[in-house]
Design a protein around this motif. Structure first.
Motif, PDB file in Angstrom:
ATOM      1  N   LYS A  62       0.857  -1.192   0.000  1.00 36.70           N
ATOM      2  CA  LYS A  62       0.000   0.000   0.000  1.00 36.70           C
ATOM      3  C   LYS A  62       0.889   1.237   0.000  1.00 36.70           C
ATOM      4  CE  LYS A  62      -4.244  -1.692   1.309  1.00 36.70           C
ATOM      5  NZ  LYS A  62      -5.470  -1.348   0.722  1.00 36.70           N
ATOM      6  N   ILE A  63       0.571   2.166  -0.863  1.00 35.27           N
ATOM      7  CA  ILE A  63       1.300   3.432  -0.940  1.00 35.27           C
ATOM      8  C   ILE A  63       0.266   4.548  -1.014  1.00 35.27           C
ATOM      9  CG2 ILE A  63       2.934   4.826  -2.278  1.00 35.27           C
ATOM     10  CD1 ILE A  63       3.867   2.123  -3.555  1.00 35.27           C
ATOM     11  N   GLU A  64       0.424   5.554  -0.177  1.00 35.58           N
ATOM     12  CA  GLU A  64      -0.445   6.724  -0.264  1.00 35.58           C
ATOM     13  C   GLU A  64       0.283   7.774  -1.090  1.00 35.58           C
ATOM     14  OE1 GLU A  64      -3.089   9.645   2.547  1.00 35.58           O
ATOM     15  OE2 GLU A  64      -1.172   8.943   3.311  1.00 35.58           O
ATOM     16  N   ASP A  98      -4.930   6.029  -2.309  1.00 36.62           N
ATOM     17  CA  ASP A  98      -4.329   4.813  -1.755  1.00 36.62           C
ATOM     18  C   ASP A  98      -4.090   3.819  -2.883  1.00 36.62           C
ATOM     19  OD1 ASP A  98      -4.129   5.463   0.950  1.00 36.62           O
ATOM     20  OD2 ASP A  98      -6.229   4.943   1.322  1.00 36.62           O
ATOM     21  N   ILE A  99      -2.820   3.599  -3.183  1.00 39.77           N
ATOM     22  CA  ILE A  99      -2.434   2.669  -4.230  1.00 39.77           C
ATOM     23  C   ILE A  99      -2.240   1.299  -3.588  1.00 39.77           C
ATOM     24  CG2 ILE A  99      -0.712   2.145  -6.003  1.00 39.77           C
ATOM     25  CD1 ILE A  99       0.110   5.182  -5.772  1.00 39.77           C
ATOM     26  N   GLY A 100      -2.911   0.291  -4.108  1.00 39.97           N
ATOM     27  CA  GLY A 100      -2.759  -1.075  -3.618  1.00 39.97           C
ATOM     28  C   GLY A 100      -2.255  -1.959  -4.745  1.00 39.97           C
ATOM     29  N   VAL A 101      -1.148  -2.669  -4.499  1.00 43.36           N
ATOM     30  CA  VAL A 101      -0.533  -3.501  -5.520  1.00 43.36           C
ATOM     31  C   VAL A 101      -0.202  -4.863  -4.924  1.00 43.36           C
ATOM     32  CG1 VAL A 101       1.377  -3.665  -7.178  1.00 43.36           C
ATOM     33  CG2 VAL A 101       0.557  -1.422  -6.485  1.00 43.36           C
ATOM     34  N   ASN A 102      -0.386  -5.925  -5.707  1.00 40.87           N
ATOM     35  CA  ASN A 102       0.004  -7.265  -5.296  1.00 40.87           C
ATOM     36  C   ASN A 102       1.503  -7.267  -5.014  1.00 40.87           C
ATOM     37  OD1 ASN A 102       1.250  -9.976  -6.093  1.00 40.87           O
ATOM     38  ND2 ASN A 102      -0.910 -10.497  -5.819  1.00 40.87           N
ATOM     39  N   TYR A 103       1.920  -7.850  -3.870  1.00 40.06           N
ATOM     40  CA  TYR A 103       3.321  -7.831  -3.457  1.00 40.06           C
ATOM     41  C   TYR A 103       4.242  -8.474  -4.492  1.00 40.06           C
ATOM     42  CZ  TYR A 103       7.530  -8.538  -0.667  1.00 40.06           C
ATOM     43  OH  TYR A 103       8.827  -8.541  -0.218  1.00 40.06           O
ATOM     44  N   SER A 104       3.841  -9.615  -5.039  1.00 44.84           N
ATOM     45  CA  SER A 104       4.680 -10.310  -6.022  1.00 44.84           C
ATOM     46  C   SER A 104       4.897  -9.457  -7.267  1.00 44.84           C
ATOM     47  CB  SER A 104       4.048 -11.644  -6.416  1.00 44.84           C
ATOM     48  OG  SER A 104       3.956 -12.475  -5.295  1.00 44.84           O
TER      49      SER A 104
END
Length: 102
Positions: free
Chosen positions: A51-53, A60-66
């Motif tokens: 998660k990056i704001e 709120d940017i949400g990205v799959n960790y992989s």
């Protein structure tokens, strides 16, 4: 099984008819021949999402960790500092400063 039966005669657990239940109590007691030792439990977690704001638009940017690891070019989060990404909402550049685990 018990070191000193005289100590356990006074114990109210001796009234338990089920021998295995009574034995479980005595294993916790200092009077039992072999005291149980405590053990710590470790829970292993796997990161799933990043998660990056955005500091510009607060999206709120949400990205799959992989997927994020592949985009960063490194499996080690300590190497991500200083990498610049684009916010998908406002399209401004964001520089990764610090990685926090939660």
């Amino acid at each position: 099984m018990i070191n000193d039966i005289e100590i356990c005669k006074e114990c109210h657990y001796m009234k338990i008819e089920n021998l295995s239940c009574r034995e479980r109590h005595c294993r916790k007691c200092d009077n039992y021949g072999e005291k149980l030792l405590p053990a710590d439990v470790r829970i292993i977690q796997k990161p799933v999402e990043v998660k990056i704001e955005c500091p510009h638009c607060f999206y709120d940017i949400g990205v799959n960790y992989s997927e994020f690891k592949v985009d960063m070019g490194s499996d080690y989060p300590g190497d991500w500092g200083g990498i610049v990404i684009d916010c998908p909402y406002c399209e401004k550049e964001i520089e990764i400063n610090e990685v926090e685990w939660s």
